[in-house]
Scaffold this motif. Structure first.
Motif: not given
Length: 546
Positions: A93-94, A192, A194-195, A368, A402
């Motif tokens: 998870s980011p 962040d 997340s990518t 997502g 988040a």
């Protein structure tokens, strides 16, 4: 065959005798006699109580001890396995960190090629991408930072690396570095962790000699000429693509805009469409093409003509033909005078879909893999897939910042269009489970607890009922802005940064069950979670915390 003999019984006489160590001891009757002045010698003797127990061999006692030890060891092992599984889950998870039980200390540091100099007044948040567990940091450019004052010729040089740098988040070792040419831009990236991508695409070189460079997770590269036609531009895209744009059609008149964005033609009624083409970044083979129609009502996205270094100058006028493209993990965002569109990685326009009857673009958020929230002001949110098919319709906008990787995917947290504050916890079928009246945003959707911002307080709500479990606040945060939320599944870490960059930030951890503050530490820059590790960007470079 003879029957086995019965096991004998052991009879214990509970009388006043000497114990195993030779000391006298009394039973209950003996104690009463002593208080009453002593036994009566003439009294009839009282019957002695009998206690019958099975005879336990030494082997039985030893076996019992072994079983108890095995149970204790099993409990410890189960706890270790559970903690290990939770840590492994956090790595996916980011927002997940393996452990936040104790205050972290610096474990490694990698210095920027160009660090921030004292007095530059730069507040920074570096764009990054994750490739096979590595933290990949592209070179900085004007769009990579919030810069104050607005830079122009002679302004501060953006800090960061001069090349694409891949860092192991566990050891801080530099896995590889890839040099780039003139005016580079890379994607997809984000602010962040997340990518993630399997191919990083960079565009580089002078205007008349732009090149497309692809970088694999092991640092290997491939370069080809972009071969741009007149008026055509190329940008990095998602899913290993390069995205070309070109204005099409006759503008039907001359349009001029000044530096303030005021244009000679009101709503820019004369304007041209934009053709968007995605091609395989490595081979140049076309994957899809789409045309974004000019919108006479949309002139707020006009952009200035940059100088040769990519910076807008103080006297540059707005150019109605300038178009920019930014790549998300699964989206292509096109902006320019009279055009604003978000397309999926497969070329489907997302901002006008969902059955809402929209004629102007809506805000699109990646939720997502394969899911997007299309949010139109006062019209609610439509959740669609990558083909534009409607999956859910929500009366409001999704407010989850988040989500812990161990949390169930059973609720949406939706701010309704009718209330000024608060939100509702909604099932995917649209039914409301509970409502939160005062919460301004959802900081973390955890497994059992939803952490909510209530202005000057942070509260924990029970996930199934919305009941308040705990509340926390601090006077030390009055001049700070909350920036990011991280978790290890048992703890929530709240990151606060200075409003103006003039002082250090703060990382505060709270127990998710009780809200009790566990520890806090100063931060000189934003921190992100990479493969379960905590990584901080400082004015001098990147450092690991563990």
């Amino acid at each position: 065959m003879p029957r086995p003999a019965k096991q004998e019984s052991v009879v214990f006489d509970l009388v006043e005798e000497h114990g195993p160590d030779g000391d006298a001891y009394d039973d209950a009757n003996g104690a009463a006699d002593e208080v009453g002045g002593g036994p009566d010698a003439s009294a009839e003797p009282r019957p002695r109580p009998l206690v019958t127990l099975s005879r336990l061999s030494r082997r039985t006692w030893a076996l019992t001890a072994v079983v108890a030890a095995v149970v204790a060891v099993t409990v410890v092992v189960v706890d270790l396995v559970r903690d290990h599984r939770r840590a492994e889950l956090m790595r996916t998870s980011p927002v997940g960190v393996e452990s936040l039980a104790d205050p972290p200390a610096e474990t490694w540091a990698v210095r920027f090629d160009t660090p921030v100099e004292p007095g530059d007044g730069i507040s920074m948040d570096q764009q990054v991408v994750i490739m096979d567990g590595l933290l990949v940091v592209p070179p900085t450019n004007a769009q990579s930072y919030w810069v104050d004052p607005v830079p122009g010729p002679g302004g501060p040089v953006p800090p960061g690396f001069d090349e694409v740098v891949a860092i192991d988040p566990a050891s801080g070792g530099v896995a590889w570095r890839v040099p780039l040419g003139e005016r580079p831009t890379c994607g997809p990236t984000g602010y962040d962790a997340s990518t993630s991508t399997e191919v990083l695409v960079c565009v580089q070189g002078a205007d008349d000699a732009r090149e497309v460079l692809t970088i694999a997770p092991d640092g290997s590269t491939r370069t080809r000429p972009a071969e741009l036609a007149e008026g055509e531009h190329v940008f990095p895209g998602p899913d290993g693509t390069a995205v070309r744009t070109v204005r099409t059609g006759d503008p039907g008149g001359e349009v001029e805009c000044d530096v303030s964005g005021t244009c000679s033609s009101g709503y820019l009624t004369p304007g041209r469409d934009v053709r968007v083409t995605a091609e395989d970044a490595g081979t140049g083979a076309e994957r899809w093409t789409s045309t974004v129609a000019f919108d006479p009502m949309n002139s707020m996205n006009c952009q200035g003509t940059p100088d040769s270094g990519g910076w807008p100058t103080a006297d540059s006028a707005m150019d109605p033909d300038v178009v920019t493209v930014s790549a998300g993990a699964e989206t292509v965002v096109v902006d320019g005078c009279g055009v604003s569109a978000t397309l999926s990685a497969s070329g489907i326009r997302l901002d006008l879909v969902g059955g809402t009857g929209l004629t102007t673009p809506a805000w699109v958020t990646e939720l997502g893999p394969g899911r997007f929230a299309v949010e139109a002001e006062w019209l609610g949110t439509t959740v669609v897939d990558e083909t534009g098919k409607t999956l859910h319709t929500l009366d409001g906008s999704i407010r989850t910042e988040a989500t812990s990787p161990d949390a169930p995917a059973d609720l949406w947290f939706v701010k309704t269009t009718t209330e000024a504050s608060g939100f509702e916890a909604v099932r995917e079928d649209g039914s409301v489970v509970w409502s939160e009246r005062y919460g301004q945003s959802v900081l973390l959707a955890g497994r059992d607890v939803v952490v909510v911002n209530r202005g000057n307080r942070v509260v924990g709500l029970e996930r199934t009922t919305g009941a308040e479990l705990w509340s926390w606040s601090s006077d030390d945060l009055t001049e700070m802005l909350r920036f990011r939320t991280l978790t290890d599944g048992e703890t929530v870490a709240l990151e606060y940064l200075s409003r103006d960059g003039s002082s250090d930030g703060l990382l505060v951890t709270l127990d998710l069950d009780t809200g009790r503050q566990l520890w806090h530490m100063p931060m000189t820059g934003p921190a992100i979670a990479v493969d379960g590790r905590l990584v901080e960007f400082t004015p001098e470079g990147v450092r690991g915390l563990g």
